[in-house]
Each structure stands twice: as structure tokens, then as C-alpha cells.
Scaffold this motif. Structure first.
Motif, PDB file in Angstrom:
ATOM      1  N   UNK A 211      57.558  23.329 126.384  1.00  0.00           N
ATOM      2  CA  UNK A 211      58.102  22.306 126.305  1.00  0.00           C
ATOM      3  C   UNK A 211      59.944  22.539 126.578  1.00  0.00           C
ATOM      4  N   UNK A 212      60.442  21.628 127.282  1.00  0.00           N
ATOM      5  CA  UNK A 212      61.799  21.471 127.284  1.00  0.00           C
ATOM      6  C   UNK A 212      62.438  20.593 126.355  1.00  0.00           C
ATOM      7  N   UNK A 213      61.540  19.853 125.697  1.00  0.00           N
ATOM      8  CA  UNK A 213      62.182  18.934 124.503  1.00  0.00           C
ATOM      9  C   UNK A 213      60.914  18.867 123.898  1.00  0.00           C
ATOM     10  N   UNK A 214      61.141  18.539 122.384  1.00  0.00           N
ATOM     11  CA  UNK A 214      59.960  18.651 121.458  1.00  0.00           C
ATOM     12  C   UNK A 214      60.215  17.242 120.564  1.00  0.00           C
ATOM     13  N   UNK A 215      59.061  16.442 120.536  1.00  0.00           N
ATOM     14  CA  UNK A 215      59.047  15.611 119.708  1.00  0.00           C
ATOM     15  C   UNK A 215      57.824  15.432 118.462  1.00  0.00           C
ATOM     16  N   UNK A 216      58.432  15.163 117.396  1.00  0.00           N
ATOM     17  CA  UNK A 216      57.495  15.186 116.252  1.00  0.00           C
ATOM     18  C   UNK A 216      57.028  13.518 115.756  1.00  0.00           C
ATOM     19  N   UNK A 217      55.703  13.490 115.902  1.00  0.00           N
ATOM     20  CA  UNK A 217      55.156  12.090 115.375  1.00  0.00           C
ATOM     21  C   UNK A 217      54.773  12.173 114.192  1.00  0.00           C
ATOM     22  N   UNK A 218      55.309  11.005 113.266  1.00  0.00           N
ATOM     23  CA  UNK A 218      54.794  11.081 111.841  1.00  0.00           C
ATOM     24  C   UNK A 218      54.957   9.624 111.343  1.00  0.00           C
ATOM     25  N   UNK A 219      53.846   9.289 110.821  1.00  0.00           N
ATOM     26  CA  UNK A 219      53.458   7.893 110.348  1.00  0.00           C
ATOM     27  C   UNK A 219      54.124   6.833 111.193  1.00  0.00           C
ATOM     28  N   UNK A 239      59.222  18.209 109.843  1.00  0.00           N
ATOM     29  CA  UNK A 239      58.940  19.242 110.764  1.00  0.00           C
ATOM     30  C   UNK A 239      58.867  20.717 110.157  1.00  0.00           C
ATOM     31  N   UNK A 240      59.816  21.072 109.247  1.00  0.00           N
ATOM     32  CA  UNK A 240      59.829  22.236 108.876  1.00  0.00           C
ATOM     33  C   UNK A 240      58.464  22.598 108.234  1.00  0.00           C
ATOM     34  N   UNK A 241      57.879  21.856 107.403  1.00  0.00           N
ATOM     35  CA  UNK A 241      56.223  22.163 107.037  1.00  0.00           C
ATOM     36  C   UNK A 241      55.241  22.414 108.032  1.00  0.00           C
ATOM     37  N   UNK A 242      55.525  21.252 109.267  1.00  0.00           N
ATOM     38  CA  UNK A 242      54.562  21.355 110.146  1.00  0.00           C
ATOM     39  C   UNK A 242      54.668  22.572 111.056  1.00  0.00           C
ATOM     40  N   UNK A 250      56.150  17.550 102.405  1.00  0.00           N
ATOM     41  CA  UNK A 250      55.434  16.000 102.300  1.00  0.00           C
ATOM     42  C   UNK A 250      54.387  15.874 102.965  1.00  0.00           C
ATOM     43  N   UNK A 251      53.884  16.469 103.758  1.00  0.00           N
ATOM     44  CA  UNK A 251      52.514  16.301 104.611  1.00  0.00           C
ATOM     45  C   UNK A 251      51.591  16.426 103.737  1.00  0.00           C
ATOM     46  N   UNK A 252      50.580  15.545 103.461  1.00  0.00           N
ATOM     47  CA  UNK A 252      49.226  15.827 102.851  1.00  0.00           C
ATOM     48  C   UNK A 252      49.552  16.297 101.188  1.00  0.00           C
TER      49      UNK A 252
END
Ligand code: ATP
Ligand code: MG
Lengths: 262, 275
Positions: A211-219, A239-242, A250-252
Motif C-alpha cells: 500500500x501507498x495509502x491505506x483505508x479502513x472500512x468500518x460500519x 484502527x489501532x485494535x484492527x 470497539x470491534x466486536x
């Protein structure tokens, strides 16, 4: 409305399967020659995003651009023409089970170009060589392992020299060496052939390598979007947890309690 | 549910309404499916390219046509035999056995040949088309084809449709010939009608009109069966079980449609061209 100069743009996309909202006012821009990595939980809608860009799914609302073409408005004929500039590697490969490896990879060339038999064979060999599958040309998909199918699918996606390549978990099921080869291939494609890529992956190593750029998909939304280094340092708890794979966060939330209670 | 307390007549009416709406939706679905397949194929031809490879077309004609010859021939042979025997004994009572050849010949070329072939092919080839395309649909192969920029209708459906449309008349002819041949054997063995005389009787009674009717019907049935089978296959939902359901439904729908259209055709035909 301004015509975007991005490679891909999704604007305020709503995507809903019956009652279930998958994408909610989702927006994303991808610049030419960029290698974007999309991360997110299983079932969060990553594959759905790729399908929307290809136009095989239609959003409930919102607009999707590929360069100057509005995918969501194109007629079948134009859409088919536009898709020839994209290559897609499906999560489960989606090879045609009745054709062997060689004719799977040759299919787009046979159907969409005027190349001769010899030229086609040459290109197919070259692409299969890139993914290390040259020796399995005559095998049927059912005779291949999952990782081998993935690599054939990648060869098939590259065969028309696409400008944009969409990869759904390209390194899932590959051993570390082959996974690195595939990562380097994706990187060299954007360096030498100016290919833009959008990769969906759970594997942190390949994600940060590619990745040159990252994106986090959530809800249903992109909650964090940054260059690889900045992304690692993100303060966002999701993001930190992931990234850490921790069960705390917060996830699950709460599911661990349910397990320990038993 | 809102209609839990509704009166039985209301429920029946609702049921009928529901069924007829579904029926109309399906009819519309198949109709637009055929239209879209034609469109996609012609768009491709306009670009100056072949819509599909000859090898792909011939593979389907081999399977749908040549491999169906034994089945169509054998079933029609037995049916021709039975028909000649049964009608023969009835006609013999009035001393009119020489009507048998004409009866069987007209009965098969106009009606039974296309109908029988249609029913057999719906079961044999329609089921195969649905299962094949359905499996491709659930394993994302169809979507992958679409994603490459290849039209799945012209790539997958058009060669199958053309193969069946072109081969139905041929198979009906095989069926007709088998039945007429069988009846000639019966005529010779039981009613002492020699073969040359049998042929004369057939020629006298059979009109070009009967043959053309049979061929037109065959084309129509071929189109119907292949369209229904491919449509059912490409609209499969729900994995392996879905493919099973769709295949059953494809065969049932195609056979019903063939018989339904046959009746309709006959009613229209006899209204405009009596006798
Ligand atoms: N055809 C469909 N019909 C109904 N629901 C669907 C369909 N496709 C996807 N979904 C739903 O949309 C959500 C997102 O699916 P998607 O395949 O995009 O997830 P994903 O992020 O790719 O997950 P994974 O990492 O496990 O592949 C899921 O919850 C799924 O249940
Ligand atoms: Mg996925």
C-alpha cells in the motif's frame, strides 16, 4: 458538476442488501498510479466496493466514476468497453471450470482483441510466467489448489494490460514466498506499467508492503485514510485494535465476554 | 400477517392474484431475456466480430442434436408403432385401413413430432443448460465473464439458443421419419399394405402445409426451451440447492410452455386455415 481527474471516485454511495445497510454515504477517491489498500472486518463490504466499481452491482444511490465515465449511468455497451480497462481478481478466483488454465487466461484476448493464435499464446505464457504458473497450463481449475487458482486469476486480470486492477485478498492462501512474489508483482505493475491498484487484504505484512495509502472500512464508511506510516500510528481506536488484532476495543465489543462466560 | 383473519374467498382471490402476478413477471422476464440476448449478439456483429466461436457452437449442436438422435428416434418409433396398431384395428372395422399411413404421417409431421421432440429436449437439454449456467452463476463465473467486459448473454446464451433452434426441426424430422417407418412395418405385417403402396398413400395425404407447420413449431419450441432453460440458469439464487430447484423448475416450465404454445398455435392455425 465537475468531471473528476481521479482514477476512481465513489461519491455518497448507499448500498443495501434488503434490510442490511452495507455502505452508508460512502465516499472514496483513488489517484492514478496509487496503490490503495482497503482493510476492514469480514463482512464489512470490501468485496462489495470492488463490485460497485466494476459495475456488476448497482448502488441504491450515489455515483461512481472510473476516470471520466460514470459507471452508474453507463449503458451496457459502454460499460463493457470500460471494463476492459479494469482487471479483477475475485476472492474465490472465479475461473471458468470447463476451461484449462491456458484458455482461462486466453479468454479475454480471444474474445476482445484481434490478436492471432500465436500472439495470444505468447502473451498468456508471459503472464503465467509472472505468477509462476507456466508449468500448469494444461490443468483444469479443479486440479489446482486455492493459491494456484488465485495466481491464474491474477494472470487473467493482467492479460488485457488494464489501467486499474482490483484485487480481492490476493495473498490469502499463498505461502510466504509466493505471497511476496505477488506483492512485488503488484508493486512493479504500478512502477513500470503505471497501473493503479485497489487491494483488499487482511494480511498486515502484504498490506503495508503493497500500500501507498491505506483505508479502513468500518460500519459502512471509511473511518481512517492515510499514508502507510501515518496509518500505523493512527489514534483511532478501531484502527489501532484492527492493526494489533487485540480483543480489547470497539470491534466486536462484548463477544469475548460471551466466550469466557461459557 | 395482515390477512390472518381474512375470509377464505379473499385468501383465494389473493392467491390467484399473487400467482398471476408471478406468472406475468416470469413471462416478461423470459421475453426481455430473449430480446437482450438478440441485442447483445447484434451489437457484437455490428462491431464486425463473430458473436461466438464456431467450436463452441458445434459443441452445443453435437450435444443437443446428434446425441439426441437415438432418444428421439427410438421413442418416436415406438409411438408410431402403437399409433398405427391402435388406429389400424379401429379403421379395419370400417374397411378403411388405407387411412393409417396418412393418419400417422399427418399426425406426426404436424403435431406429435415437434411436440414429442420438444418434451424430450426440454428434459434432456433444457435441464443440462440450466444446471450448467446455474452452477456458473453461483460460482461467480458469470460475474467474472461480465467483469472482463464480455457479454454473458452473447457468450453463453446465444450459442446454446442457436444450437437448439436450428436442431429442433432436424430432430423433429428424425422423429417423423422414425414414426412413419414404424407404421409402415405395422401396415405391412398386420394390414397387408406393401411398402410402395404405403409411400403412395403417405404422399397423397401429406401436404406441404403440414410439413411447414411442423417446422415452424419446431423452431418456436427450440427458442422457448433454450430461453427458459438459460433464463432459469442465469437467475439461480441460493447455491447448490438453488441450482437443483432451478433445474426442476426449468424442465417443468419448458414442457408446460411447449404444450401451451402448441395448443395456442393449433387454435390460431385452425381458425385462420380451417381443414
Ligand atoms: N448478494 C448479496 N446478497 C445479500 N447480501 C449480501 C450479498 N453480498 C454481500 N452481502 C452482504 O454484504 C455484506 C458485505 O459483504 P462483502 O462480501 O462485501 O464483505 P467483505 O468485506 O468482502 O468480507 P470478507 O472479508 O469476509 O470477504 C455482508 O454482510 C454480506 O452479508
Ligand atoms: Mg470479501
Amino acid at each position: 458538476m465537475t468531471t473528476p481527474t481521479h482514477m476512481v471516485e465513489l461519491r455518497d454511495v448507499q448500498m443495501q442488501f434488503e434490510e442490511k445497510k452495507v455502505l452508508d454515504d460512502f465516499s472514496l477517491k483513488v489517484e492514478p498510479r496509487e496503490r490503495l489498500v482497503i482493510m476492514g472486518q469480514s463482512g464489512s463490504g470490501k468485496s462489495t466496493i470492488l463490485r460497485l466499481i466494476l459495475g456488476t452491482l448497482r448502488p441504491n444511490s450515489g455515483t461512481i466514476f472510473f476516470k471520466d465515465s460514470e459507471i452508474t449511468r453507463l449503458q451496457r455497451r459502454k460499460l463493457q468497453a470500460v471494463r476492459q480497462h479494469m482487471g479483477m481478481v475475485y476472492q474465490y478466483s472465479a475461473l471458468l471450470s470447463s476451461r484449462n488454465v491456458h484458455s482461462n487466461v486466453a479468454l479475454p484476448l480471444e474474445e476482445l482483441t484481434d490478436k492471432s493464435r500465436d500472439e495470444i499464446d505468447k502473451i498468456v505464457d508471459e503472464k503465467l510466467d509472472l505468477v509462476g504458473m507456466k508449468d500448469s497450463k494444461e490443468l483444469l481449475p479443479e486440479e489446482l489448489s486455492g493459491g494456484m487458482r488465485k495466481r491464474v486469476a491474477l494472470a487473467r486480470a493482467l492479460v488485457l494490460e488494464p489501467e486499474l486492477i482490483l484485487l480481492d485478498e490476493p495473498s490469502a492462501g499463498l505461502d510466504p514466498v509466493i505471497a511476496s512474489v505477488i506483492n512485488e508483482l503488484i508493486i512493479s505493475l504500478s512502477d513500470t506499467a503505471k497501473v493503479t491498484s485497489i487491494t483488499v487484504t487482511h494480511e498486515m505484512d502484504s498490506a503495508f508492503r503493497i500500500g501507498t495509502r491505506m483505508a479502513m472500512l468500518y460500519q459502512g464508511k471509511i473511518i481512517e485514510e492515510a499514508e502507510a506510516e501515518k496509518f500505523k500510528q493512527s489514534k483511532n481506536p478501531v484502527v489501532a485494535q484492527f492493526l494489533s488484532g487485540s480483543t480489547e476495543g470497539p470491534i466486536l465489543e462484548g463477544s469475548l465476554d460471551a466466550i469466557t462466560k461459557k | 400477517m395482515a390477512n390472518a383473519h381474512a375470509q377464505p374467498p379473499v385468501l383465494v382471490a389473493q392467491g390467484i392474484g399473487h400467482l398471476s402476478r408471478n406468472f406475468l413477471r416470469e413471462v416478461g422476464g423470459v421475453f426481455w431475456f430473449i430480446v437482450n440476448t438478440f441485442q447483445e449478439t447484434f451489437e457484437r456483429i455490428q462491431k464486425g466480430r463473430v458473436p461466438f466461436r464456431a467450436t463452441s457452437f458445434f459443441r452445443h449442436t453435437q450435444r443437443a442434436g446428434v446425441d439426441s438422435v437415438p432418444l428421439a428416434g427410438l421413442v418416436s418409433f415406438f409411438l408410431g408403432l402403437t399409433m398405427a396398431l391402435l388406429t389400424g384395428y379401429q379403421l379395419q372395422r370400417f374397411g378403411t385401413e388405407r387411412l393409417i399411413p396418412g393418419l400417422v404421417a399427418i399426425g406426426f409431421t404436424r403435431e406429435l413430432g415437434p411436440l414429442l421432440t420438444g418434451i424430450m429436449l426440454a428434459a434432456r437439454i433444457g435441464a443440462a443448460y440450466t444446471a450448467e449456467l446455474g452452477t456458473m452463476q453461483v460460482s461467480e463465473e458469470v460475474e467474472a465473464i461480465e467483469a472482463m467486459g464480455i457479454g454473458p448473454l452473447r457468450f453463453l446464451v446465444a450459442p446454446r439458443m442457436l444450437a437448439l433452434v436450428l436442431l429442433m426441426p432436424c430432430l423433429s424430422t428424425v422423429s417423423n421419419i422414425a414414426a412413419i417407418f414404424a407404421s409402415s412395418l405395422v401396415c405391412k405385417a398386420y394390414f397387408s399394405i406393401a411398402f410402395p403402396y404405403f409411400l403412395d398413400l403417405v404422399k397423397d395425404s401429406l401436404l406441404i402445409r403440414d410439413i411447414i407447420t411442423g417446422i415452424l413449431k419446431s423452431f418456436l419450441f427450440g427458442l422457448l426451451i433454450s430461453a427458459i432453460a438459460c433464463y432459469r440458469g442465469l437467475t439461480v439464487k441460493g447455491g447448490a440447492a438453488g441450482v437443483g430447484t432451478a433445474t426442476t423448475s426449468s424442465v417443468v416450465t419448458a414442457i408446460t410452455a411447449v404444450i401451451g404454445f402448441d395448443t395456442l398455435y393449433n387454435v390460431v392455425y385452425t381458425t385462420f386455415y380451417p381443414i
